[in-house]
Scaffold this motif. Structure first.
Motif, PDB file in Angstrom:
ATOM      1  N   ALA A 118       0.815  -1.220   0.000  1.00 44.16           N
ATOM      2  CA  ALA A 118       0.000   0.000   0.000  1.00 44.16           C
ATOM      3  C   ALA A 118       0.844   1.264   0.000  1.00 44.16           C
ATOM      4  O   ALA A 118       0.319   2.357  -0.230  1.00 44.16           O
ATOM      5  CB  ALA A 118      -0.934  -0.007   1.219  1.00 44.16           C
ATOM      6  N   PHE A 119       2.162   1.137   0.270  1.00 45.95           N
ATOM      7  CA  PHE A 119       3.044   2.301   0.314  1.00 45.95           C
ATOM      8  C   PHE A 119       3.822   2.496  -0.987  1.00 45.95           C
ATOM      9  O   PHE A 119       4.504   3.506  -1.140  1.00 45.95           O
ATOM     10  CB  PHE A 119       4.039   2.173   1.467  1.00 45.95           C
ATOM     11  N   LEU A 120       3.738   1.520  -1.877  1.00 44.57           N
ATOM     12  CA  LEU A 120       4.509   1.625  -3.109  1.00 44.57           C
ATOM     13  C   LEU A 120       4.034   2.826  -3.921  1.00 44.57           C
ATOM     14  O   LEU A 120       2.845   3.075  -4.050  1.00 44.57           O
ATOM     15  CB  LEU A 120       4.369   0.345  -3.931  1.00 44.57           C
ATOM     16  N   GLY A 121       4.977   3.565  -4.460  1.00 40.95           N
ATOM     17  CA  GLY A 121       4.640   4.712  -5.289  1.00 40.95           C
ATOM     18  C   GLY A 121       5.433   5.962  -4.973  1.00 40.95           C
ATOM     19  O   GLY A 121       5.606   6.817  -5.839  1.00 40.95           O
ATOM     20  N   PHE A 122       5.951   6.066  -3.730  1.00 37.89           N
ATOM     21  CA  PHE A 122       6.737   7.273  -3.421  1.00 37.89           C
ATOM     22  C   PHE A 122       7.969   7.364  -4.304  1.00 37.89           C
ATOM     23  O   PHE A 122       8.459   8.463  -4.599  1.00 37.89           O
ATOM     24  CB  PHE A 122       7.144   7.276  -1.938  1.00 37.89           C
ATOM     25  N   ASP A 123       8.476   6.202  -4.743  1.00 38.35           N
ATOM     26  CA  ASP A 123       9.656   6.194  -5.603  1.00 38.35           C
ATOM     27  C   ASP A 123       9.377   6.816  -6.970  1.00 38.35           C
ATOM     28  O   ASP A 123      10.307   7.279  -7.641  1.00 38.35           O
ATOM     29  CB  ASP A 123      10.166   4.758  -5.781  1.00 38.35           C
ATOM     30  N   ALA A 124       8.099   6.828  -7.368  1.00 37.47           N
ATOM     31  CA  ALA A 124       7.759   7.403  -8.674  1.00 37.47           C
ATOM     32  C   ALA A 124       8.058   8.893  -8.723  1.00 37.47           C
ATOM     33  O   ALA A 124       8.274   9.452  -9.810  1.00 37.47           O
ATOM     34  CB  ALA A 124       6.285   7.156  -8.993  1.00 37.47           C
ATOM     35  N   VAL A 125       8.094   9.550  -7.570  1.00 39.29           N
ATOM     36  CA  VAL A 125       8.417  10.978  -7.531  1.00 39.29           C
ATOM     37  C   VAL A 125       9.814  11.214  -8.104  1.00 39.29           C
ATOM     38  O   VAL A 125      10.060  12.212  -8.790  1.00 39.29           O
ATOM     39  CB  VAL A 125       8.322  11.517  -6.087  1.00 39.29           C
ATOM     40  N   SER A 126      10.734  10.299  -7.839  1.00 37.41           N
ATOM     41  CA  SER A 126      12.114  10.481  -8.299  1.00 37.41           C
ATOM     42  C   SER A 126      12.234  10.413  -9.814  1.00 37.41           C
ATOM     43  O   SER A 126      13.217  10.903 -10.377  1.00 37.41           O
ATOM     44  CB  SER A 126      13.027   9.432  -7.653  1.00 37.41           C
ATOM     45  N   THR A 127      11.250   9.812 -10.496  1.00 40.52           N
ATOM     46  CA  THR A 127      11.333   9.709 -11.957  1.00 40.52           C
ATOM     47  C   THR A 127      11.112  11.050 -12.642  1.00 40.52           C
ATOM     48  O   THR A 127      11.439  11.200 -13.822  1.00 40.52           O
ATOM     49  CB  THR A 127      10.300   8.697 -12.503  1.00 40.52           C
ATOM     50  N   VAL A 128      10.538  12.029 -11.923  1.00 46.91           N
ATOM     51  CA  VAL A 128      10.314  13.346 -12.533  1.00 46.91           C
ATOM     52  C   VAL A 128      11.266  14.396 -11.972  1.00 46.91           C
ATOM     53  O   VAL A 128      11.022  15.599 -12.090  1.00 46.91           O
ATOM     54  CB  VAL A 128       8.842  13.808 -12.340  1.00 46.91           C
ATOM     55  N   ALA A 129      12.374  13.954 -11.359  1.00 47.95           N
ATOM     56  CA  ALA A 129      13.348  14.896 -10.789  1.00 47.95           C
ATOM     57  C   ALA A 129      13.868  15.853 -11.852  1.00 47.95           C
ATOM     58  O   ALA A 129      14.127  17.032 -11.584  1.00 47.95           O
ATOM     59  CB  ALA A 129      14.507  14.125 -10.156  1.00 47.95           C
ATOM     60  N   GLY A 189       9.691  -6.714  -8.504  1.00 47.83           N
ATOM     61  CA  GLY A 189      10.541  -5.737  -9.184  1.00 47.83           C
ATOM     62  C   GLY A 189      10.755  -4.485  -8.351  1.00 47.83           C
ATOM     63  O   GLY A 189      11.845  -3.922  -8.319  1.00 47.83           O
ATOM     64  N   THR A 190       9.707  -4.083  -7.630  1.00 53.49           N
ATOM     65  CA  THR A 190       9.802  -2.903  -6.775  1.00 53.49           C
ATOM     66  C   THR A 190      10.770  -3.129  -5.629  1.00 53.49           C
ATOM     67  O   THR A 190      11.640  -2.301  -5.348  1.00 53.49           O
ATOM     68  CB  THR A 190       8.414  -2.565  -6.197  1.00 53.49           C
ATOM     69  N   LEU A 191      10.615  -4.248  -4.938  1.00 52.83           N
ATOM     70  CA  LEU A 191      11.466  -4.550  -3.789  1.00 52.83           C
ATOM     71  C   LEU A 191      12.926  -4.686  -4.203  1.00 52.83           C
ATOM     72  O   LEU A 191      13.835  -4.278  -3.480  1.00 52.83           O
ATOM     73  CB  LEU A 191      10.979  -5.828  -3.102  1.00 52.83           C
TER      74      LEU A 191
END
Length: 484
Positions: A249-260, A401-403
């Protein structure tokens, strides 16, 4: 050969490759935009579905503790992501971070598995979105024919079976709509995301605010149900097992880094975006789990729509909130799809800039300054998968893949601290050796809990990726002597 496989790209090379202001991605995102992107991708299927299953089968009312444990592991990983994202404001996320630390072949391995995570993750949520929309329309007497809202194929007992359906049209529709929005620009996409994030946060706050009045304290007794004698079934072992489940349920915060690379001030705004979104979501998750298990006995929550069950328990007094909750779920999943479809083309863009994928994938639209070709390709693939295959088959490969990417980021931050202690770091991970090690160990532990069939499929996917790398990527890498 070994030197080629494990060659690394310097930070200077990374920044130079993406510094073209005329042909590069447009910097248009503020810290607020990044926080909303993070919330948009994190809050979705998890809070509306996983909460019930985890409480009913593993943790009971102590689900809030499970959320706190998962949030702590995610925070360890997020701190490492934040250091990298502020130091390397580029679009490749974990792929780019690995390229500067552990070498090209491992960076490719991570990037290739991020493709798996984002494409299947978006497909999975699109199928879930379809289910909620069909249910919502049915409440108003609008029935979508079964052969137009279900997958035409399923996989059972090792065989492909035709279901008789034609296409899951709603899932294809939402993917096509969001792909079109993304084609026309990141700023326009963020505006759309901001609107739906506000809607779903408002719905969650409505549930918390009105649900508190219907809490029955007896439902909290015992707060930690006694273990049944089987590991993972209630007690503290159940709390930790539930923590592994709600981690999704917490997966997704890493997606922020893709738009750095599209952030106006990445050194300042990336830490705010990544950590800010994770903190806000953690508070919401804990409050929702406390209210839900207080309104309904945890034994009754093993259902696909636990929030709706919580509302039903209050009787007619909260019946008006039921359709609003479904709207919140639909909005929540819409923003998840948007952020995942935003992130995937930008990872492929970074790999193309490095020469590991054909140049056409790295092309940027002259007017909109978006990776338009890759956006269309990724959107088409996600639409096809979500329209043709069932949710259970798609979901099996999303987590691993996320982990894997998370654990690699934690390890990479330690390697970079050793290799380049002098490097300027706008944000430094506190107690880095403990935080990064704990994040990596936590992710690897969760990976080992996944079924063996998932590892087999990961192996097949990896072999396909390595074939592409050895037939194309290694020959065209920008790090080759003849292409520097």
């Amino acid at each position: 050969m070994a030197n080629k496989l494990f060659r690394t790209k310097s930070l200077q090379q990374m920044m130079q490759a993406v510094s073209d202001s005329e042909h590069g991605l447009k910097r248009a995102l503020t810290a607020t935009n990044l926080v909303f992107l993070g919330i948009g991708c994190i809050v979705g299927t998890g809070i509306f579905v996983i909460t019930g299953t985890a409480a009913a089968q593993y943790a009971g009312p102590a689900l809030s503790i499970s959320f706190a444990i998962s949030a702590l592991v995610c925070m360890f990983v997020a701190l490492c992501y934040t250091e990298f994202a502020s130091m390397m404001p580029i679009s490749g996320s974990a792929y780019s971070y690995a390229y500067t630390t552990v070498g090209e072949i491992l960076a490719w391995f991570i990037g290739w598995n991020l493709v798996l995570e984002y494409v299947l993750g978006a497909s999975l949520v699109a199928v879930g979105w379809s289910g909620y929309v069909v249910s919502f329309l049915r409440d108003f007497g609008i029935a979508i024919p079964a052969d137009l809202c279900n997958a035409p194929f399923t996989f059972k007992d090792g065989e492909w079976i035709a279901t008789g359906a034609i296409l899951n049209f709603p899932s294809v529709f939402i993917v096509a709509l969001i792909t079109t929005i993304l084609y026309f620009g990141i700023k326009e996409s963020v505006r759309f995301n901001n609107i739906i994030v506000i809607i779903k946060i408002a719905v969650i706050l409505l549930f918390i605010g009105f649900g508190i009045s219907y809490i029955n304290p007896e439902n909290y007794v015992p707060f930690i149900p006694e273990n049944t004698g089987q590991p993972g079934q209630f007690g503290w072992s159940g709390i930790f097992r539930a923590a592994g489940i709600v981690f999704l349920a917490f997966l997704g915060f890493d997606a922020v880094s893709t738009v750095a690379q599209e952030s106006k001030n990445p050194q300042r705004d990336m830490p705010i975006g990544i950590l800010g979104s994770l903190i806000i979501v953690t508070i919401l998750y804990i409050l929702v789990s406390l209210v839900l298990t207080g309104m309904v006995n945890y034994k009754l929550l093993n259902v696909p729509d636990p929030i709706a069950v919580g509302i039903d328990s209050a009787g007619a007094r909260l019946f008006w909130l039921r359709p609003i909750i479904k709207i919140g779920a639909i909005a929540g999943m819409s923003s998840v799809i948007l952020v995942l479809l935003t992130g995937m083309p930008r990872i492929l863009y970074a790999m193309s800039v490095d020469g590991l994928l054909p140049p056409v994938i790295g092309k940027v639209h002259r007017k909109f300054r978006t990776p338009h070709i890759t956006t269309i390709i990724v959107g088409s693939i996600v639409a096809a998968i979500s329209g043709l295959f069932p949710i259970d088959l798609i979901g099996e490969l999303v987590s691993i893949g996320t982990l894997l990417a998370f654990s690699m980021v934690c390890v990479s931050i330690l390697i970079l601290r050793i290799k380049r202690p002098d490097m300027h770091r706008p944000f430094k991970t506190p107690i880095v050796w403990f935080v990064a090690s704990a994040g990596a160990i936590g992710c690897i532990y969760l990976m080992t809990s996944l079924p063996g069939s998932t590892w087999v499929r990961l192996g097949i996917w990896t072999l396909i990726g390595l074939s592409i790398y050895f037939f194309y990527g290694i020959k065209h890498s920008k790090l080759n002597d003849n292409t520097r």
